[in-house]
Design a protein around this motif. Structure first.
Motif, PDB file in Angstrom:
ATOM      1  N   HIS A 119       0.619  -1.168  -0.256  1.00  0.00           N
ATOM      2  CA  HIS A 119      -0.091  -0.178  -0.087  1.00  0.00           C
ATOM      3  C   HIS A 119       0.795   1.237  -0.066  1.00  0.00           C
ATOM      4  N   MET A 120       2.026   1.101   0.652  1.00  0.00           N
ATOM      5  CA  MET A 120       2.783   2.366   0.715  1.00  0.00           C
ATOM      6  C   MET A 120       3.271   2.644  -0.868  1.00  0.00           C
ATOM      7  N   ASP A 123       0.439   3.998  -3.060  1.00  0.00           N
ATOM      8  CA  ASP A 123       0.148   5.231  -2.887  1.00  0.00           C
ATOM      9  C   ASP A 123       1.183   6.190  -3.380  1.00  0.00           C
ATOM     10  N   ILE A 124       2.468   5.712  -3.230  1.00  0.00           N
ATOM     11  CA  ILE A 124       3.470   6.557  -3.781  1.00  0.00           C
ATOM     12  C   ILE A 124       3.285   6.987  -5.421  1.00  0.00           C
ATOM     13  N   ARG A 126       0.539   6.404  -6.932  1.00  0.00           N
ATOM     14  CA  ARG A 126      -0.608   7.431  -7.331  1.00  0.00           C
ATOM     15  C   ARG A 126      -0.408   8.725  -7.309  1.00  0.00           C
ATOM     16  N   ALA A 127       0.485   9.056  -5.781  1.00  0.00           N
ATOM     17  CA  ALA A 127       0.816  10.461  -5.670  1.00  0.00           C
ATOM     18  C   ALA A 127       1.582  11.083  -7.047  1.00  0.00           C
ATOM     19  N   SER A 128       2.338  10.271  -7.640  1.00  0.00           N
ATOM     20  CA  SER A 128       2.950  10.611  -9.010  1.00  0.00           C
ATOM     21  C   SER A 128       2.357  10.576 -10.067  1.00  0.00           C
ATOM     22  N   ALA A 322       6.715  13.145  -4.162  1.00  0.00           N
ATOM     23  CA  ALA A 322       5.475  12.300  -4.405  1.00  0.00           C
ATOM     24  C   ALA A 322       5.597  11.241  -3.144  1.00  0.00           C
ATOM     25  N   GLN A 325       4.540  12.996  -0.090  1.00  0.00           N
ATOM     26  CA  GLN A 325       2.907  13.264  -0.072  1.00  0.00           C
ATOM     27  C   GLN A 325       2.153  12.048   0.069  1.00  0.00           C
ATOM     28  N   ALA A 326       2.778  10.843  -0.369  1.00  0.00           N
ATOM     29  CA  ALA A 326       1.912   9.502  -0.025  1.00  0.00           C
ATOM     30  C   ALA A 326       2.136   9.012   1.440  1.00  0.00           C
ATOM     31  N   HIS A 329       0.413  10.374   4.345  1.00  0.00           N
ATOM     32  CA  HIS A 329      -1.056  10.305   4.291  1.00  0.00           C
ATOM     33  C   HIS A 329      -1.391   8.719   4.580  1.00  0.00           C
ATOM     34  N   MET A 330      -0.616   8.077   4.884  1.00  0.00           N
ATOM     35  CA  MET A 330      -0.922   6.547   5.046  1.00  0.00           C
ATOM     36  C   MET A 330      -2.067   6.128   5.716  1.00  0.00           C
TER      37      MET A 330
END
Length: 494
Positions: A119-120, A123-124, A126-128, A322, A325-326, A329-330
């Motif tokens: 998930h980390m 999410d990274i 996705r943030a990019s 990025a 940013q991810a 907010h985990m």
């Protein structure tokens, strides 16, 4: 799709029938065969579906894949392969059009940390700006859709089906949790991962008649994820890393605290936000990347989880911005999952052995609770050492332990409790026993004091509780919400 197209990457012998028949479905479950299916015969521990050829042919199967000669009606194509478990993922990949070849794929394995790292990293990405799908403990997640799975790594047909759905949905990346059982049973053999992550391995876990015969087999299956990858990422600090590397021939980058790591974490600091009353972690990365990383999750073990995700992201060319940013907010279902914040807090977590229980409780101390209450149960038909260790960890680290049922499976709660007592009795910890899980959760909430942190562990994200082989619907998170609502308590509910 014609049979000959399905078999392009498979070594086989056609025993009867035509290779030009059209196949419209895939099945290895004799109860779910439909007209036009290919059927894969599997010899399992309890049942061998080579015995079901007449049955599945009567239901309309046009192609039978077997590892020994079988009698099928005229008109049914019979394909002989050396090992149907090994052929199954290749056939599934072909049936779904080799979807992994349209995606950047990452496999994550390890005794601990698979879900968090998955998930980390997702999410990274996705943030990019990437569109990402995941497969693992929390289900197959594609966009806003979550598909519940029976196993961390589902069977080969499901893996390929979900990868196909990801590709069709416009995903560019897929991050997949790969269990040792998933590797042993060839569930991801139909493709090669672009990147493979190996987080760690623990002795005692997953050893038994229904899992791995010994630790060496367990280690080997974990290593095979790396061998199914173009580039591996390995936690260099693990005590078994040298034994692991004997099985690994692909290029590898190491991450960890060790000076020889390609991605090194240093200057680790615990943080605490007074405004949100949330702990976290900060650390510096050296080596192939120079960066300062912050994670909004407590527990020093999450440094290595984050570093694993950061290392792969860096090789992919993802920016430090990025990453932060991810990681700032985990929020991972069932992993230090704060499902209620009010006068007291309630955390749901999947911790189901001594190691994860100990790490979780130490991490929750960083929330600065006035009292830490642990509601836990140990699983039946699993290693007894888990029970001893969970009892000892909770007895030592919680202010109050509430012992209850987990997945009893085919064991009596009273027998599981005796083993938990072995660990509890090594401590001076205060505890009570409430066998019914819902009653135990309700008791913890109704008797909560201001400033308490209550953690309910063992089931985490799961939506059932198993007893005598029956899975009864139950969610710790949803039941917490129900009790909070019934009591009219104010606060933040997820």
């Amino acid at each position: 799709m014609k049979i000959r197209e399905l078999l392009e990457r498979v070594s086989y012998r056609c025993l009867q029938g035509s290779l030009d028949q059209e196949i419209t479905g895939y099945s290895h479950d004799n109860r779910q065969v439909e007209e036009g299916d290919m059927f894969i015969c599997i010899k399992g521990a309890r049942f061998d579906t080579h015995q079901c050829v007449e049955e599945v042919a009567a239901k309309g199967a046009r192609m039978i894949v077997a590892e020994r000669a079988v009698q099928a009606p005229e008109g049914v194509t019979v394909i002989l392969v050396e090992d149907t478990r090994k052929a199954s993922p290749l056939l599934a990949a072909a049936f779904y059009g080799h979807p992994a070849e349209r995606l950047v794929t990452v496999g994550v394995t390890g005794s601990k940390g698979k879900t968090t790292v998955t998930h980390m990293l997702a999410d990274i990405l996705r943030a990019s700006g990437k569109k990402v799908g995941t497969i693992g403990t929390n289900g197959a997640i594609i966009g806003d859709h979550i598909y519940e799975l029976n196993n961390t790594t589902p069977d080969a047909q499901e893996v390929q089906m979900y990868l196909r759905m990801m590709a069709d949905a416009g995903c560019t990346h897929a991050v997949v949790e790969v269990s040792s059982q998933g590797m042993k049973q060839h569930r991801v053999d139909g493709f090669t991962f672009d990147y493979g992550i190996w987080t760690n391995i623990s002795e005692g876990d997953h050893i038994g008649p229904n899992e791995h015969k010994d630790f060496e087999e367990y280690l080997y299956c974990k290593a095979m994820l790396l061998e199914h990858s173009k580039l591996g990422f390995v936690h260099v600090d693990d005590v078994h890393v040298d034994a692991l590397m004997k099985y690994v021939t692909v290029p590898v980058l190491f991450y960890g605290y060790d000076a020889k790591a390609d991605y090194r974490a240093c200057h680790v600091q615990k943080t605490y936000c007074q405004e949100t009353k949330e702990p976290g972690l900060s650390f510096h990365v050296e080596g192939k990347l120079t960066a300062d990383i912050h994670v909004n999750m407590p527990g020093e073990f999450n440094v290595m989880n984050a570093l694993a995700a950061v290392s792969v992201a860096d090789v992919m060319g993802i920016s430090e911005k990025a990453m932060n940013q991810a990681l700032n907010h985990m929020n991972i279902k069932g992993r230090i999952d704060m499902v209620y914040r009010g006068a007291f807090s309630v955390c749901v977590d999947f911790a189901h052995n001594g190691y994860s229980t100990r790490n979780l409780l130490e991490a929750l101390r960083e929330y600065q609770p006035k009292r830490l209450v642990c509601v836990f149960g140990a699983d039946g038909n699993r290693s007894k050492s888990r029970r001893y260790e969970m009892g000892e960890a909770s007895g030592k680290l919680a202010d109050l332990s509430i012992v209850t049922a987990g997945h009893n499976r085919y064991e009596r709660f009273e027998d599981i409790l005796k083993d938990i007592h072995v660990g509890l009795d090594k401590t001076m910890g205060s505890y009570i026993v409430i066998p019914d899980r819902k009653q135990a959760i309700r008791y913890a909430i109704e008797h909560a004091r201001e400033g308490d942190v209550i953690t309910i562990i063992g089931l985490g994200h799961e939506s059932y509780q198993e007893e005598n082989g029956i899975k009864y619907p139950h969610s710790d998170t949803e039941f917490v919400k129900q009790v909070i609502q019934e009591l009219g308590l104010e606060g933040d509910k997820k």
